[in-house]
Design a protein around this motif. Structure first.
Motif, PDB file in Angstrom:
ATOM      1  N   THR A   1      62.076 123.394 130.829  1.00  0.00           N
ATOM      2  CA  THR A   1      63.194 123.143 129.928  1.00  0.00           C
ATOM      3  C   THR A   1      63.519 121.660 129.911  1.00  0.00           C
ATOM      4  N   VAL A   2      64.093 121.201 128.805  1.00  0.00           N
ATOM      5  CA  VAL A   2      64.518 119.810 128.680  1.00  0.00           C
ATOM      6  C   VAL A   2      65.989 119.789 128.302  1.00  0.00           C
ATOM      7  N   GLU A   3      66.755 118.955 129.007  1.00  0.00           N
ATOM      8  CA  GLU A   3      68.160 118.722 128.679  1.00  0.00           C
ATOM      9  C   GLU A   3      68.244 117.291 128.172  1.00  0.00           C
ATOM     10  N   ARG A   4      68.551 117.148 126.897  1.00  0.00           N
ATOM     11  CA  ARG A   4      68.607 115.828 126.256  1.00  0.00           C
ATOM     12  C   ARG A   4      69.925 115.124 126.556  1.00  0.00           C
ATOM     13  N   ASN A   5      69.841 113.819 126.829  1.00  0.00           N
ATOM     14  CA  ASN A   5      71.026 112.991 127.062  1.00  0.00           C
ATOM     15  C   ASN A   5      71.996 113.637 128.048  1.00  0.00           C
ATOM     16  N   CYS A   6      71.487 114.147 129.151  1.00  0.00           N
ATOM     17  CA  CYS A   6      72.354 114.869 130.095  1.00  0.00           C
ATOM     18  C   CYS A   6      72.980 113.950 131.144  1.00  0.00           C
ATOM     19  N   PHE A   7      72.604 112.669 131.146  1.00  0.00           N
ATOM     20  CA  PHE A   7      73.208 111.729 132.085  1.00  0.00           C
ATOM     21  C   PHE A   7      73.136 110.327 131.491  1.00  0.00           C
ATOM     22  N   SER A   8      73.923 109.423 132.064  1.00  0.00           N
ATOM     23  CA  SER A   8      73.916 108.030 131.639  1.00  0.00           C
ATOM     24  C   SER A   8      73.832 107.150 132.878  1.00  0.00           C
ATOM     25  N   GLY A   9      72.729 106.444 133.022  1.00  0.00           N
ATOM     26  CA  GLY A   9      72.570 105.506 134.116  1.00  0.00           C
ATOM     27  C   GLY A   9      72.424 106.153 135.478  1.00  0.00           C
ATOM     28  N   LEU A  10      72.302 105.304 136.472  1.00  0.00           N
ATOM     29  CA  LEU A  10      72.070 105.756 137.838  1.00  0.00           C
ATOM     30  C   LEU A  10      73.234 106.593 138.371  1.00  0.00           C
ATOM     31  N   GLU A  11      74.465 106.183 138.089  1.00  0.00           N
ATOM     32  CA  GLU A  11      75.622 106.957 138.557  1.00  0.00           C
ATOM     33  C   GLU A  11      75.595 108.367 137.974  1.00  0.00           C
ATOM     34  N   GLY A  12      75.173 108.489 136.709  1.00  0.00           N
ATOM     35  CA  GLY A  12      75.063 109.802 136.083  1.00  0.00           C
ATOM     36  C   GLY A  12      74.024 110.674 136.765  1.00  0.00           C
TER      37      GLY A  12
ATOM     38  N   TYR B   1      73.155 110.362 139.951  1.00  0.00           N
ATOM     39  CA  TYR B   1      73.737 110.744 141.244  1.00  0.00           C
ATOM     40  C   TYR B   1      74.702 111.918 141.096  1.00  0.00           C
ATOM     41  N   ASP B   2      75.489 111.915 140.024  1.00  0.00           N
ATOM     42  CA  ASP B   2      76.395 113.041 139.776  1.00  0.00           C
ATOM     43  C   ASP B   2      75.600 114.333 139.600  1.00  0.00           C
ATOM     44  N   GLN B   3      74.492 114.267 138.860  1.00  0.00           N
ATOM     45  CA  GLN B   3      73.644 115.441 138.638  1.00  0.00           C
ATOM     46  C   GLN B   3      72.993 115.909 139.944  1.00  0.00           C
ATOM     47  N   LEU B   4      72.527 114.959 140.743  1.00  0.00           N
ATOM     48  CA  LEU B   4      71.899 115.315 142.027  1.00  0.00           C
ATOM     49  C   LEU B   4      72.883 116.066 142.918  1.00  0.00           C
ATOM     50  N   LYS B   5      74.099 115.558 142.975  1.00  0.00           N
ATOM     51  CA  LYS B   5      75.110 116.194 143.821  1.00  0.00           C
ATOM     52  C   LYS B   5      75.461 117.581 143.288  1.00  0.00           C
ATOM     53  N   ALA B   6      75.678 117.697 141.979  1.00  0.00           N
ATOM     54  CA  ALA B   6      76.059 118.976 141.385  1.00  0.00           C
ATOM     55  C   ALA B   6      74.954 120.022 141.528  1.00  0.00           C
TER      56      ALA B   6
ATOM     57  N   LEU C   1      65.232 107.599 133.718  1.00  0.00           N
ATOM     58  CA  LEU C   1      66.288 106.593 133.589  1.00  0.00           C
ATOM     59  C   LEU C   1      65.964 105.556 132.530  1.00  0.00           C
ATOM     60  N   GLU C   2      64.699 105.113 132.486  1.00  0.00           N
ATOM     61  CA  GLU C   2      64.299 104.075 131.528  1.00  0.00           C
ATOM     62  C   GLU C   2      62.903 104.370 131.019  1.00  0.00           C
ATOM     63  N   GLY C   3      62.623 103.984 129.772  1.00  0.00           N
ATOM     64  CA  GLY C   3      61.304 104.149 129.184  1.00  0.00           C
ATOM     65  C   GLY C   3      61.130 105.506 128.530  1.00  0.00           C
ATOM     66  N   THR C   4      59.874 105.868 128.344  1.00  0.00           N
ATOM     67  CA  THR C   4      59.530 107.171 127.769  1.00  0.00           C
ATOM     68  C   THR C   4      58.419 107.789 128.602  1.00  0.00           C
ATOM     69  N   ILE C   5      58.320 109.100 128.551  1.00  0.00           N
ATOM     70  CA  ILE C   5      57.260 109.819 129.260  1.00  0.00           C
ATOM     71  C   ILE C   5      56.979 111.116 128.505  1.00  0.00           C
ATOM     72  N   SER C   6      55.740 111.540 128.557  1.00  0.00           N
ATOM     73  CA  SER C   6      55.358 112.849 128.038  1.00  0.00           C
ATOM     74  C   SER C   6      55.033 113.730 129.232  1.00  0.00           C
ATOM     75  N   VAL C   7      55.620 114.923 129.236  1.00  0.00           N
ATOM     76  CA  VAL C   7      55.363 115.897 130.295  1.00  0.00           C
ATOM     77  C   VAL C   7      54.674 117.087 129.646  1.00  0.00           C
TER      78      VAL C   7
END
Length: 116
Positions: free
Chosen positions: A4-15, A17-22, A53-59
């Motif tokens: 699954t892909v969640e688009r724009n689910c975080f902003s920056g490193l702090e975002g 970290y919030d996701q990692l904790k949650a 966090l930065e750039g693009t990738i294909s999975v």
């Protein structure tokens, strides 16, 4: 289970970290200074969360034959034992996380050596 892909689910490193904790995830950070050639298909024993966090990738979901194109702020969740691969056209910063502490020897399980 499908990726699954969640688009724009975080902003920056702090975002992230919030996701990692949650989500209670165990992170590794992968910085690629140039393009990542398509890697060999592989799988992991645990769920894999890819925070770009930065750039693009294909999975590539090798089991389903689906390609997911991600950009910064996207999260791709790869279920345990899903055969997958990744590639990028240029530099990127990717945080790779698992839902369990994962020994380095298990980061890229070789399907030829270890059955799923």
């Amino acid at each position: 289970m499908a990726m699954t892909v969640e688009r724009n689910c975080f902003s920056g490193l702090e975002g992230v970290y919030d996701q990692l904790k949650a989500r209670r995830l165990w992170p590794l950070t992968s910085v690629h200074e140039k393009a990542l050639q398509r890697e060999a298909p592989h799988w992991h024993p645990y769920n894999n969360h890819l925070f770009l966090l930065e750039g693009t990738i294909s999975v590539f979901d090798e089991d389903a034959g689906i390609r997911y194109d991600l950009k910064g702020g996207d999260l791709c969740i790869v279920p345990a034992k899903t055969l997958h691969a990744a590639a990028s056209d240029g530099p990127m910063v990717l945080m790779v996380c698992f839902d369990e502490p994962t020994p380095m020897s298990k980061i890229k399980a070789n399907p030829a050596e270890e059955p799923r």
